[in-house]
Design an enzyme around this catalytic site. Structure first.
Site, PDB file in Angstrom:
ATOM      1  CD  GLU A  90      -2.861  -1.163   2.313  1.00  0.00           C
ATOM      2  OE1 GLU A  90      -4.196  -1.159   2.051  1.00  0.00           O
ATOM      3  OE2 GLU A  90      -2.518  -1.260   3.425  1.00  0.00           O
TER       4      GLU A  90
HETATM    5  C1  ACM Z   1      -2.460  -5.576   3.348  1.00  0.00           C
HETATM    6  O1  ACM Z   1      -3.780  -5.826   3.997  1.00  0.00           O
HETATM    7  N1  ACM Z   1      -2.291  -4.130   3.548  1.00  0.00           N
HETATM    8  C2  ACM Z   1      -1.660  -6.359   3.522  1.00  0.00           C
END
Ligand code: ACM
Length: 514
Positions: free
Chosen positions: A344
């Site tokens: 992310e």
């Molecule tokens: C995640 O759920 N950001 C790996």
């Protein structure tokens, strides 16, 4: 016959001669040869053949062992003593009624974790190639004993085992779960208790998400402020704290005795705000690596948003910091793997960074793991990708740990509408059946792992609730050759309720169990 798979059932019918009585492969018409003895092992063994008859455990028992299997002998001896019979250990004794055989000759057939358990009229023999196999055979044997073995409450005077033959080998080498200690802290006592429970269901990987925006949970001597400052914060309502290096070593020793490997995760280069409060020099000059609407140092962050903080990847000091952290974590870690996150984050230098981090981990003698986003970069062939949303096209094929959120994100609701749960991946939550019906058809999968993110999981009881009984479905998906009969799984699960209670697990009371 309890829970036979189709092959076992056919085998049983053919060789025990009940054909004449109209034995068929339909479960409902097969008479049980041991009507008072349930065989409800979770995860389901690969081959289970039930013989006619029982073995009554005598008042005096002897456990023998071969080779280096003394630890297993001690474990079995203690288990027998816990059912109110006396037991002693003799290294190699023909007269022993509980025989443990560890022999490399079985390595081809059973691997390190497989075992053969034979219960006959004259005693019990457990065979394996490796220490893990004996350990898992003893867990199966334990599941054949009354649930009171879990808490010393044995009511029955006579302990009776069904005569049977089990040959059992796991499907996957990776059967695990992840606990997010960073949003809300879970300490040594909970993690030890959790590993006892994991081991009972033959789960062998505990991934600890140790760092995130809301906290840093591992003491590192080379960077003491990470835990001194980063250990003070948490998500709102969550617990702060950190594992000292001694705690971490103690947990790993405890894990090893239970054939569990701990995998530390240092999430890089994003999800890093707690470290940026501890060492503000890792920020860019104008704090362009942060969203200042969320927080700026020295304030802590206790919110839920993701993807708003990162290391300043144009700052050379960052690479020295990362190298020192990964070196110390690698040195502290007994297992072969170090997880470096990589999820992310958007940054022009992302791919360059993760390739460097991958190479650092390997230079410290560990195998790198990262969330699936890392696989879009030119990472090494050793790299293991952890799939969670299946949105990444990998640059190269690599091994995969399957944590796809529709089946394995246990921060999601057990049942639709459950309070304090996420639903961004799947509105209805992740039901027990969603876990059980995970479709594992791809070659590169080395196993399965269920993460519990702890933004909304603030106490031990809540963590238990998110993990159990769904983790038993993970155990079966990860271990058993097939997982296509949910009703049979439910039947066995129902028989485990008293065990979950004896183990003090605050499991989610599922409607399926009523
Ligand atoms: C995640 O759920 N950001 C790996």
């Amino acid at each position: 016959m309890k829970n036979p798979n189709r092959f076992t059932q056919i085998f049983y019918c053919l060789f025990v001669g009940i054909l004449a009585l109209g034995c068929s492969t339909s479960k409902s018409v097969v008479a049980s040869p041991t009507p008072n003895l349930e065989i409800d092992i979770i995860p389901k063994p690969q081959v289970l053949t039930i013989d006619n008859g029982v073995y009554e455990v005598p008042k005096q028992n002897t456990v023998s062992y071969s080779g280096t299997s003394q630890d297993a002998a001690v474990l079995l001896n203690t288990l027998l003593q816990s059912v109110n019979v006396s037991s002693n250990i003799q290294a190699t004794s023909n007269r022993a009624n509980f025989k443990l055989i560890q022999d490399q000759a079985f390595a081809q057939e059973l691997g390190d974790e497989g075992y053969i358990l034979d219960i006959k009229s004259n005693g019990v023999t457990l065979t394996s190639a490796g220490a893990a196999g004996l350990f898992y055979g003893i867990q199966s044997l334990k599941q054949l004993l009354p649930s009171g073995v879990e808490n010393g409450a044995i009511a029955s005077k006579n302990i009776v085992l069904p005569q049977l033959h089990i040959k059992d080998v796991p499907k996957y080498s990776w059967r695990g779960n992840m606990i997010d200690l960073a949003r809300s802290f879970f300490g040594v006592d909970y993690l030890k208790q959790h590993m006892d429970r994991m081991a009972f269901y033959k789960l062998n990987r505990l991934h600890l998400h140790l760092t995130d925006d809301q906290g840093w949970r591992l003491e590192l001597k080379s960077k003491p402020l990470l835990s001194e400052i980063g250990g003070k914060s948490a998500v709102k309502g969550g617990r702060s704290g950190f594992l000292t290096t001694e705690d971490y070593k103690e947990l790993q020793a405890y894990a090893k005795e239970r054939h569990i490997v701990i995998i530390p995760e240092i999430d890089l280069p994003g999800h890093i705000y707690a470290a940026l409060v501890a060492y503000p020099e890792l920020n860019c000059e104008e704090l362009t690596n942060l969203n200042p609407k969320m927080a700026t140092p020295p304030d802590f962050y206790d919110g839920y948003k993701v993807g708003w903080s990162k290391l300043c990847l144009t700052n050379p000091a960052v690479y020295d910091f990362v190298a020192e952290v990964l070196k110390e974590v690698s040195e502290l870690t007994d297992g072969p793997w170090v997880h470096i996150g990589g999820d992310e984050i958007d940054d022009d230098l992302y791919e360059t960074f993760v390739v460097k981090a991958d190479s650092m981990v390997r230079s410290y003698g560990k195998v790198p793991i990262g969330w699936e986003e890392m696989s879009k970069a030119d990472v090494s062939k050793e790299f293991i990708s952890q799939r969670w949303n299946a949105k990444t096209t990998p640059k190269h094929k690599s091994k995969v740990i399957e944590s796809i959120c529709t089946s394995f994100y246990f921060d999601h609701a057990n049942v639709t509408g459950q309070e304090q749960t996420n639903n961004w991946c799947q509105k209805a939550g992740v039901s027990l059946e969603d876990v059980y019906h995970f479709n594992d058809k791809e070659d590169e999968i080395i196993g399965v792992e269920a993460p519990v993110w702890s933004e909304l999981v603030l106490t031990d009881a809540m963590m238990d609730n998110r993990l159990w009984p769904r983790l038993m479905a993970v155990a079966e998906v990860g271990w058993s050759a097939s997982h296509d009969d949910f009703n049979d799984f439910l039947k066995r699960l129902r028989a485990h309720e008293s065990r979950l209670e004896a183990l003090n697990i605050e499991y989610h009371p599922l409607p399926e169990l009523n």
